[in-house]
Design a protein around this motif. Structure first.
Motif, PDB file in Angstrom:
ATOM      1  N   MET A  13      -1.580  -8.583   7.548  1.00  0.00           N
ATOM      2  CA  MET A  13      -1.062  -7.406   6.843  1.00  0.00           C
ATOM      3  C   MET A  13      -0.939  -7.705   5.355  1.00  0.00           C
ATOM      4  O   MET A  13      -0.551  -8.815   4.958  1.00  0.00           O
ATOM      5  CB  MET A  13       0.306  -7.011   7.413  1.00  0.00           C
ATOM      6  N   ALA A  14      -1.247  -6.734   4.514  1.00  0.00           N
ATOM      7  CA  ALA A  14      -1.167  -6.916   3.069  1.00  0.00           C
ATOM      8  C   ALA A  14       0.283  -6.984   2.612  1.00  0.00           C
ATOM      9  O   ALA A  14       1.201  -6.520   3.294  1.00  0.00           O
ATOM     10  CB  ALA A  14      -1.885  -5.762   2.375  1.00  0.00           C
ATOM     11  N   ASP A  15       0.489  -7.562   1.414  1.00  0.00           N
ATOM     12  CA  ASP A  15       1.854  -7.664   0.897  1.00  0.00           C
ATOM     13  C   ASP A  15       2.317  -6.327   0.332  1.00  0.00           C
ATOM     14  O   ASP A  15       1.595  -5.327   0.336  1.00  0.00           O
ATOM     15  CB  ASP A  15       1.956  -8.782  -0.142  1.00  0.00           C
ATOM     16  N   GLN A  16       3.556  -6.326  -0.193  1.00  0.00           N
ATOM     17  CA  GLN A  16       4.172  -5.065  -0.611  1.00  0.00           C
ATOM     18  C   GLN A  16       3.587  -4.495  -1.894  1.00  0.00           C
ATOM     19  O   GLN A  16       3.926  -3.384  -2.293  1.00  0.00           O
ATOM     20  CB  GLN A  16       5.697  -5.244  -0.765  1.00  0.00           C
ATOM     21  N   TYR A  17       2.712  -5.226  -2.559  1.00  0.00           N
ATOM     22  CA  TYR A  17       2.104  -4.727  -3.792  1.00  0.00           C
ATOM     23  C   TYR A  17       0.736  -4.071  -3.575  1.00  0.00           C
ATOM     24  O   TYR A  17       0.182  -3.478  -4.489  1.00  0.00           O
ATOM     25  CB  TYR A  17       1.948  -5.874  -4.793  1.00  0.00           C
ATOM     26  N   THR A  18       0.200  -4.189  -2.377  1.00  0.00           N
ATOM     27  CA  THR A  18      -1.145  -3.694  -2.107  1.00  0.00           C
ATOM     28  C   THR A  18      -1.146  -2.191  -1.829  1.00  0.00           C
ATOM     29  O   THR A  18      -0.373  -1.704  -1.007  1.00  0.00           O
ATOM     30  CB  THR A  18      -1.753  -4.431  -0.903  1.00  0.00           C
ATOM     31  N   PHE A  19      -1.992  -1.463  -2.522  1.00  0.00           N
ATOM     32  CA  PHE A  19      -2.120  -0.016  -2.324  1.00  0.00           C
ATOM     33  C   PHE A  19      -2.618   0.263  -0.906  1.00  0.00           C
ATOM     34  O   PHE A  19      -3.639  -0.297  -0.483  1.00  0.00           O
ATOM     35  CB  PHE A  19      -3.101   0.549  -3.350  1.00  0.00           C
ATOM     36  N   GLN A  20      -1.897   1.124  -0.181  1.00  0.00           N
ATOM     37  CA  GLN A  20      -2.259   1.399   1.203  1.00  0.00           C
ATOM     38  C   GLN A  20      -1.523   2.636   1.704  1.00  0.00           C
ATOM     39  O   GLN A  20      -0.607   3.146   1.043  1.00  0.00           O
ATOM     40  CB  GLN A  20      -1.949   0.194   2.098  1.00  0.00           C
ATOM     41  N   ASP A  21      -1.899   3.111   2.860  1.00  0.00           N
ATOM     42  CA  ASP A  21      -1.279   4.261   3.500  1.00  0.00           C
ATOM     43  C   ASP A  21       0.100   3.858   4.025  1.00  0.00           C
ATOM     44  O   ASP A  21       0.202   2.997   4.905  1.00  0.00           O
ATOM     45  CB  ASP A  21      -2.167   4.729   4.649  1.00  0.00           C
ATOM     46  N   PRO A  22       1.198   4.456   3.541  1.00  0.00           N
ATOM     47  CA  PRO A  22       2.520   4.036   3.996  1.00  0.00           C
ATOM     48  C   PRO A  22       2.786   4.330   5.457  1.00  0.00           C
ATOM     49  O   PRO A  22       3.592   3.638   6.094  1.00  0.00           O
ATOM     50  CB  PRO A  22       3.473   4.827   3.093  1.00  0.00           C
ATOM     51  N   ILE A  23       2.109   5.335   6.002  1.00  0.00           N
ATOM     52  CA  ILE A  23       2.331   5.653   7.418  1.00  0.00           C
ATOM     53  C   ILE A  23       1.804   4.533   8.309  1.00  0.00           C
ATOM     54  O   ILE A  23       2.391   4.194   9.333  1.00  0.00           O
ATOM     55  CB  ILE A  23       1.673   6.993   7.770  1.00  0.00           C
ATOM     56  N   ALA A  24       0.698   3.928   7.882  1.00  0.00           N
ATOM     57  CA  ALA A  24       0.075   2.873   8.683  1.00  0.00           C
ATOM     58  C   ALA A  24       0.453   1.472   8.224  1.00  0.00           C
ATOM     59  O   ALA A  24       0.063   0.491   8.860  1.00  0.00           O
ATOM     60  CB  ALA A  24      -1.445   3.022   8.626  1.00  0.00           C
ATOM     61  N   GLN A  25       1.223   1.370   7.130  1.00  0.00           N
ATOM     62  CA  GLN A  25       1.507   0.053   6.557  1.00  0.00           C
ATOM     63  C   GLN A  25       2.272  -0.850   7.521  1.00  0.00           C
ATOM     64  O   GLN A  25       2.021  -2.050   7.601  1.00  0.00           O
ATOM     65  CB  GLN A  25       2.301   0.210   5.260  1.00  0.00           C
TER      66      GLN A  25
END
Length: 297
Positions: free
Chosen positions: A1-13
């Motif tokens: 899983m990517a860290d908290q700085y990586t741009f991503q979909d919050p629903i799927a994060q």
């Protein structure tokens, strides 16, 4: 899983598999939770935002408190972890993660509903860490009761002592030791705004936490001490399985949010870091809601 700085979909994060019906004897352990909660063990990346700081975290063994302990340590803070003796297994695991980050972890088992112990935590921090400049009051008691007739005075009292009195005892004891720039972060809940009928006492304490924090923020502002609140929505922690929710409700836990899922403890940690850090120097008396989009006043 990517860290908290990586741009991503919050629903799927932070995917939340449907949890099975389950229950634990109180206070509950993350070690026995299905699925295990995500505290940011593999994802939280620090940036020295709390370098040299000294923090007291109640409820630091699991759930939100554990995620905050990991984040604080990776941001450069030493921590005292308060937790119930029955939670030793979880606490030792989190303490090791703090030490793996190169910071000091002090284990301080006890019950914050006991005034003597709650006040002693301040002196443990001052003695073991050499001072105290962050207080994160996170420990909480939540026990669902379907009918008010079945809510005993003893249970009502214990919820208030754990959630409200402990905050008062710890902050009052800490004031002579807190320097200018110190930060106090208390923990409310979506229940302060949308109280569930089965959580009468718990919801009432969370509204009280909002109010006492706003009053304290004004009182302590001239001393250079900030007081803020984080108000979580439905977050997956052992609290939910140890009497916090009816077991049959757990498979649907968090689905009522606009995000359609429960939150993970790791998603709360950045809010506490922000409120502890100098980045929030002009923020006091604020309640920061982290609840998957649930509207609040």
């Amino acid at each position: 899983m990517a860290d908290q700085y990586t741009f991503q979909d919050p629903i799927a994060q932070y995917p939340m598999p449907q949890p099975p019906e389950q229950s634990q004897d109180g206070p509950g352990l993350d070690a026995d939770l299905t699925p295990r909660a995500d505290h940011g063990e593999e994802t939280y990346r620090g940036a020295e935002r709390l370098a040299g700081r000294k923090a007291l975290i109640t409820g630091g063994d699991s759930g939100i408190g554990a995620a905050v302990a990991i984040a604080f340590a990776r941001e450069g803070a030493d921590v005292v972890l308060s937790y119930l003796p029955e939670e030793q297994e979880d606490a030792e695991r989190i303490a090791q993660l703090v030490r793996d980050a190169g910071r000091t972890a002090v284990l301080a088992p006890g019950d914050v509903a006991d005034e003597t112990y709650a006040r002693s935590l301040v002196h443990t921090a001052v003695d073991e860490l050499g001072g105290l400049d962050i207080i994160a009051n996170i420990a909480g008691r939540q026990q669902f009761v379907e009918d008010l007739a079945d809510l005993s005075s003893a249970s009502f009292d214990e919820t208030f002592k754990t959630n409200v009195y402990a905050l008062y005892w710890i902050v009052q004891e800490a004031l002579p030791h807190l320097p200018k720039g110190a930060s106090i972060i208390n923990t409310s809940s979506i229940q302060a705004y949308e109280p569930a009928p089965i959580l009468v006492d718990y919801a009432t304490t969370k509204a009280a936490i909002n109010t006492i924090s706003k009053a304290l923020a004004q009182q302590l502002a001239p001393k250079g001490i900030r007081v803020n609140v984080v108000a979580p929505g439905p977050i997956w922690t052992p609290l939910q399985t140890a009497g916090g929710q009816p077991p049959e409700k757990l498979p649907e836990f968090g689905e009522q949010t606009p995000f359609g899922r429960a939150g993970q403890p790791a998603e709360l940690a950045p809010a506490y870091v922000f409120l502890a850090s100098q980045e929030s120097s002009y923020v006091s008396g604020e309640t920061l809601n982290v609840n998957g989009g649930m509207p609040t006043p």
